[in-house]
Motif scaffolding. Sequence first.
Motif, mmCIF file in Angstrom:
data_model
loop_
_atom_site.group_PDB
_atom_site.id
_atom_site.type_symbol
_atom_site.label_atom_id
_atom_site.label_comp_id
_atom_site.label_asym_id
_atom_site.label_seq_id
_atom_site.Cartn_x
_atom_site.Cartn_y
_atom_site.Cartn_z
ATOM 1 N N SER A 127 66.872 54.808 14.326
ATOM 2 C CA SER A 127 68.144 55.499 14.541
ATOM 3 C C SER A 127 69.273 54.543 14.946
ATOM 4 O O SER A 127 70.435 54.916 14.955
ATOM 5 C CB SER A 127 67.991 56.583 15.618
ATOM 6 O OG SER A 127 67.807 55.988 16.890
ATOM 7 N N LEU A 128 68.920 53.296 15.266
ATOM 8 C CA LEU A 128 69.923 52.302 15.657
ATOM 9 C C LEU A 128 70.586 51.688 14.423
ATOM 10 O O LEU A 128 69.998 51.678 13.343
ATOM 11 C CB LEU A 128 69.251 51.183 16.468
ATOM 12 C CG LEU A 128 68.654 51.574 17.815
ATOM 13 C CD1 LEU A 128 67.903 50.390 18.410
ATOM 14 C CD2 LEU A 128 69.740 52.062 18.757
ATOM 15 N N PRO A 129 71.794 51.175 14.599
ATOM 16 C CA PRO A 129 72.425 50.459 13.478
ATOM 17 C C PRO A 129 71.546 49.272 13.065
ATOM 18 O O PRO A 129 70.990 48.576 13.914
ATOM 19 C CB PRO A 129 73.752 49.964 14.058
ATOM 20 C CG PRO A 129 74.002 50.803 15.267
ATOM 21 C CD PRO A 129 72.663 51.224 15.789
ATOM 22 N N LYS A 130 71.428 49.069 11.777
ATOM 23 C CA LYS A 130 70.563 48.005 11.264
ATOM 24 C C LYS A 130 71.101 46.623 11.646
ATOM 25 O O LYS A 130 72.285 46.358 11.560
ATOM 26 C CB LYS A 130 70.437 48.085 9.741
ATOM 27 C CG LYS A 130 69.624 49.272 9.267
ATOM 28 C CD LYS A 130 68.178 49.099 9.688
ATOM 29 C CE LYS A 130 67.371 50.312 9.280
ATOM 30 N NZ LYS A 130 66.207 50.485 10.086
ATOM 31 N N SER A 131 70.190 45.787 12.095
ATOM 32 C CA SER A 131 70.502 44.393 12.394
ATOM 33 C C SER A 131 69.202 43.606 12.244
ATOM 34 O O SER A 131 68.124 44.197 12.141
ATOM 35 C CB SER A 131 71.045 44.244 13.815
ATOM 36 O OG SER A 131 70.022 44.492 14.756
ATOM 37 N N GLU A 132 69.312 42.310 12.260
ATOM 38 C CA GLU A 132 68.105 41.480 12.157
ATOM 39 C C GLU A 132 67.176 41.738 13.340
ATOM 40 O O GLU A 132 65.963 41.780 13.190
ATOM 41 C CB GLU A 132 68.480 39.998 12.093
ATOM 42 C CG GLU A 132 68.941 39.556 10.730
ATOM 43 C CD GLU A 132 69.140 38.052 10.660
ATOM 44 O OE1 GLU A 132 68.351 37.302 11.285
ATOM 45 O OE2 GLU A 132 70.085 37.633 9.975
ATOM 46 N N GLU A 133 67.767 41.909 14.520
ATOM 47 C CA GLU A 133 66.963 42.136 15.724
ATOM 48 C C GLU A 133 66.229 43.472 15.664
ATOM 49 O O GLU A 133 65.048 43.560 15.990
ATOM 50 C CB GLU A 133 67.865 42.081 16.970
ATOM 51 C CG GLU A 133 67.100 42.157 18.269
ATOM 52 C CD GLU A 133 66.200 40.951 18.501
ATOM 53 O OE1 GLU A 133 65.200 41.101 19.226
ATOM 54 O OE2 GLU A 133 66.465 39.866 17.966
ATOM 55 N N VAL A 134 66.919 44.521 15.219
ATOM 56 C CA VAL A 134 66.288 45.841 15.100
ATOM 57 C C VAL A 134 65.167 45.778 14.065
ATOM 58 O O VAL A 134 64.068 46.303 14.287
ATOM 59 C CB VAL A 134 67.330 46.925 14.735
ATOM 60 C CG1 VAL A 134 66.647 48.224 14.337
ATOM 61 C CG2 VAL A 134 68.289 47.152 15.904
ATOM 62 N N GLU A 135 65.429 45.122 12.950
ATOM 63 C CA GLU A 135 64.407 44.995 11.903
ATOM 64 C C GLU A 135 63.200 44.210 12.404
ATOM 65 O O GLU A 135 62.052 44.570 12.124
ATOM 66 C CB GLU A 135 65.009 44.317 10.675
ATOM 67 C CG GLU A 135 64.122 44.439 9.448
ATOM 68 C CD GLU A 135 64.813 43.964 8.188
ATOM 69 O OE1 GLU A 135 64.180 43.164 7.465
ATOM 70 O OE2 GLU A 135 65.955 44.376 7.930
ATOM 71 N N ALA A 136 63.429 43.168 13.176
ATOM 72 C CA ALA A 136 62.329 42.385 13.746
ATOM 73 C C ALA A 136 61.497 43.247 14.695
ATOM 74 O O ALA A 136 60.258 43.184 14.681
ATOM 75 C CB ALA A 136 62.868 41.156 14.473
#
Length: 174
Positions: A22-31
């Motif tokens: 549900s968070l905005p996509k970012s490299e950190e969220v994807e990791a």
Amino acid sequence: FIQTFSHEARTPLTALILRLQSLPKSEEVEACENEVRRLTSLFEKTNQLYAVQNSRLNKEEYNVLELTRNLIRRLDPWFKKNNAQISLDIEAHLTTVADLTLLQASLQAILENAVLYNPNETKEVKVSSFADDDKLVLNIQDNGPGISEYDRMHIFEKFYRGDHSRTISGTGLG
């Protein structure tokens, strides 16, 4: 204990992955999503290992082509992301009696490994099968480097990982 722990751990992991999605996509969220998926996969593999060791198998008859197509369809986004081309050469009438969950998990692990450990830009994987007397032979070929002769001797040892696999995270339970 392990089976109960694995089952109980999935609930917070599922909640965590839903929050991350549900968070905005970012490299950190994807990791973070990848790490949660890795933990979930580890618990699933642990449960499957427990089922195999304790002969808790639910065997039924399945059409091999349909089972394989469904698995490949489910993994298709991952295959595309990793530039993998999967081809099938399975006769439509072939069936097997197996535990569906374990057969799918085994086939998925082999297909994923054929892509993960393949250094080529385009990963080519061919799944074929044929009947041999009273056995079904499922053959999976790829254009990767293969498994060394030494590592092949250890392929069915739990937690064993070959020298070339150490650069990719995993447990050796695949």
